[in-house]
Design a protein around this motif. Sequence first.
Motif, PDB file in Angstrom:
ATOM      1  N   PRO A   1      -9.912   5.701  -1.006  1.00 49.25           N
ATOM      2  CA  PRO A   1      -9.027   6.665  -1.680  1.00 49.25           C
ATOM      3  C   PRO A   1      -9.543   8.098  -1.608  1.00 49.25           C
ATOM      4  CG  PRO A   1     -10.193   5.337  -3.305  1.00 49.25           C
ATOM      5  CD  PRO A   1     -10.477   4.743  -1.944  1.00 49.25           C
TER       6      PRO A   1
ATOM      7  N   TRP B   1      -8.209   9.594   1.602  1.00 39.46           N
ATOM      8  CA  TRP B   1      -6.786   9.959   1.523  1.00 39.46           C
ATOM      9  C   TRP B   1      -6.612  11.241   0.714  1.00 39.46           C
ATOM     10  CZ3 TRP B   1      -6.963   7.153   5.204  1.00 39.46           C
ATOM     11  CH2 TRP B   1      -7.142   5.776   5.222  1.00 39.46           C
TER      12      TRP B   1
ATOM     13  N   LEU C   1       0.403  12.321  -7.228  1.00 33.47           N
ATOM     14  CA  LEU C   1      -0.738  11.626  -6.608  1.00 33.47           C
ATOM     15  C   LEU C   1      -1.493  10.717  -7.584  1.00 33.47           C
ATOM     16  CD1 LEU C   1      -2.210  11.191  -3.927  1.00 33.47           C
ATOM     17  CD2 LEU C   1      -3.690  13.111  -4.512  1.00 33.47           C
TER      18      LEU C   1
ATOM     19  N   ALA D   1      -2.015  11.319   8.230  1.00 30.89           N
ATOM     20  CA  ALA D   1      -3.030  10.277   8.058  1.00 30.89           C
ATOM     21  C   ALA D   1      -3.263   9.971   6.582  1.00 30.89           C
ATOM     22  CB  ALA D   1      -4.335  10.701   8.733  1.00 30.89           C
ATOM     23  N   GLY D   2      -3.295  11.009   5.748  1.00 24.16           N
ATOM     24  CA  GLY D   2      -3.480  10.804   4.316  1.00 24.16           C
ATOM     25  C   GLY D   2      -2.339  10.010   3.701  1.00 24.16           C
ATOM     26  N   TYR D   3      -1.102  10.360   4.067  1.00 22.30           N
ATOM     27  CA  TYR D   3       0.056   9.623   3.544  1.00 22.30           C
ATOM     28  C   TYR D   3       0.070   8.176   4.037  1.00 22.30           C
ATOM     29  CZ  TYR D   3       2.321  13.909   1.869  1.00 22.30           C
ATOM     30  OH  TYR D   3       2.637  15.066   1.199  1.00 22.30           O
TER      31      TYR D   3
ATOM     32  N   LEU E   1      -7.754  14.183   2.909  1.00 24.50           N
ATOM     33  CA  LEU E   1      -6.783  14.486   3.965  1.00 24.50           C
ATOM     34  C   LEU E   1      -5.541  15.166   3.393  1.00 24.50           C
ATOM     35  CD1 LEU E   1      -7.111  11.269   6.142  1.00 24.50           C
ATOM     36  CD2 LEU E   1      -7.759  13.605   6.802  1.00 24.50           C
ATOM     37  N   LEU E   2      -5.125  14.762   2.214  1.00 23.06           N
ATOM     38  CA  LEU E   2      -3.955  15.380   1.593  1.00 23.06           C
ATOM     39  C   LEU E   2      -4.250  16.787   1.093  1.00 23.06           C
ATOM     40  CD1 LEU E   2      -2.394  12.311  -0.212  1.00 23.06           C
ATOM     41  CD2 LEU E   2      -1.589  13.468   1.854  1.00 23.06           C
TER      42      LEU E   2
ATOM     43  N   GLY F   1      -2.509   6.355   4.916  1.00 18.72           N
ATOM     44  CA  GLY F   1      -3.544   5.637   4.178  1.00 18.72           C
ATOM     45  C   GLY F   1      -3.092   5.314   2.768  1.00 18.72           C
ATOM     46  N   LEU F   2      -2.450   6.262   2.133  1.00 12.61           N
ATOM     47  CA  LEU F   2      -1.940   6.065   0.779  1.00 12.61           C
ATOM     48  C   LEU F   2      -0.859   4.988   0.762  1.00 12.61           C
ATOM     49  CD1 LEU F   2      -2.622   7.457  -1.886  1.00 12.61           C
ATOM     50  CD2 LEU F   2      -0.803   9.089  -1.415  1.00 12.61           C
TER      51      LEU F   2
ATOM     52  N   THR G   1      -8.761  16.365  -4.319  1.00 11.92           N
ATOM     53  CA  THR G   1      -7.805  17.011  -3.407  1.00 11.92           C
ATOM     54  C   THR G   1      -7.829  18.518  -3.601  1.00 11.92           C
ATOM     55  OG1 THR G   1      -6.383  15.062  -3.425  1.00 11.92           O
ATOM     56  CG2 THR G   1      -5.357  17.128  -2.752  1.00 11.92           C
TER      57      THR G   1
ATOM     58  N   PRO H   1      -3.982   2.123  -0.169  1.00  9.51           N
ATOM     59  CA  PRO H   1      -4.376   3.192  -1.095  1.00  9.51           C
ATOM     60  C   PRO H   1      -5.692   2.917  -1.828  1.00  9.51           C
ATOM     61  CG  PRO H   1      -2.539   1.945  -1.989  1.00  9.51           C
ATOM     62  CD  PRO H   1      -2.754   1.467  -0.578  1.00  9.51           C
TER      63      PRO H   1
END
Length: 188
Positions: free
Chosen positions: A87, A90, A19, A74-76, A93-94, A78-79, A40, A83
């Motif tokens: 951030p 993201w 990440l 959703a996190g992926y 969410l991850l 967005g990334l 995260t 990104p």
Amino acid sequence: MAVFLGLQSLHAYAIFGWLPSIFAGAGISSVNSGLLLGLTTAVGIPLAFIFPALAARRQRPIGIMVVTGAGMLAGYLGLLLVPEKLPCLWAILLSLSIVNFPVIMTLISFRCRTAASVSVLSCFAQGAGYLLAMPSPFLFGAMYDIYGSWVPPLLFLILLVPPMTVMGVISTRPQTIEDELRDVRPPT
């Protein structure tokens, strides 16, 4: 359960291992990229206490599996797509990838009637699951080296979220392992 645990671990290994590099590749400073991984983890740890408790209060915690899968997706996305915009969102969410591990451990204990069954199912699910997830950090890095971009590794992770979510939903079945084994044994 083994497939769910393996896919969950694969996601967690990719997030913990790569990440900051993904954020740095998007132009975010290395310090802030490391802080985003810290975010995260900081969000994921408290949720890792809350989500299993919620799962324990439901007959079938399908909603938890859907929420964690949708959040990760959703996190992926967005990334992958933006990104450098939001951030922190993201990263938060991850953090849902961290939550799935204690949830599956809770479900393992609910799927068995005896301590011996819990031990056997846990050993199988973790052994097979970690075997499935083991090559993922290398594979993720190799994809980046081959393509020179984070797009293919992120697409790979995105493609694995739906099967992980489906395996999680299947893992919420209320039958115990003993009941399932009885159903597949031929009558004597």
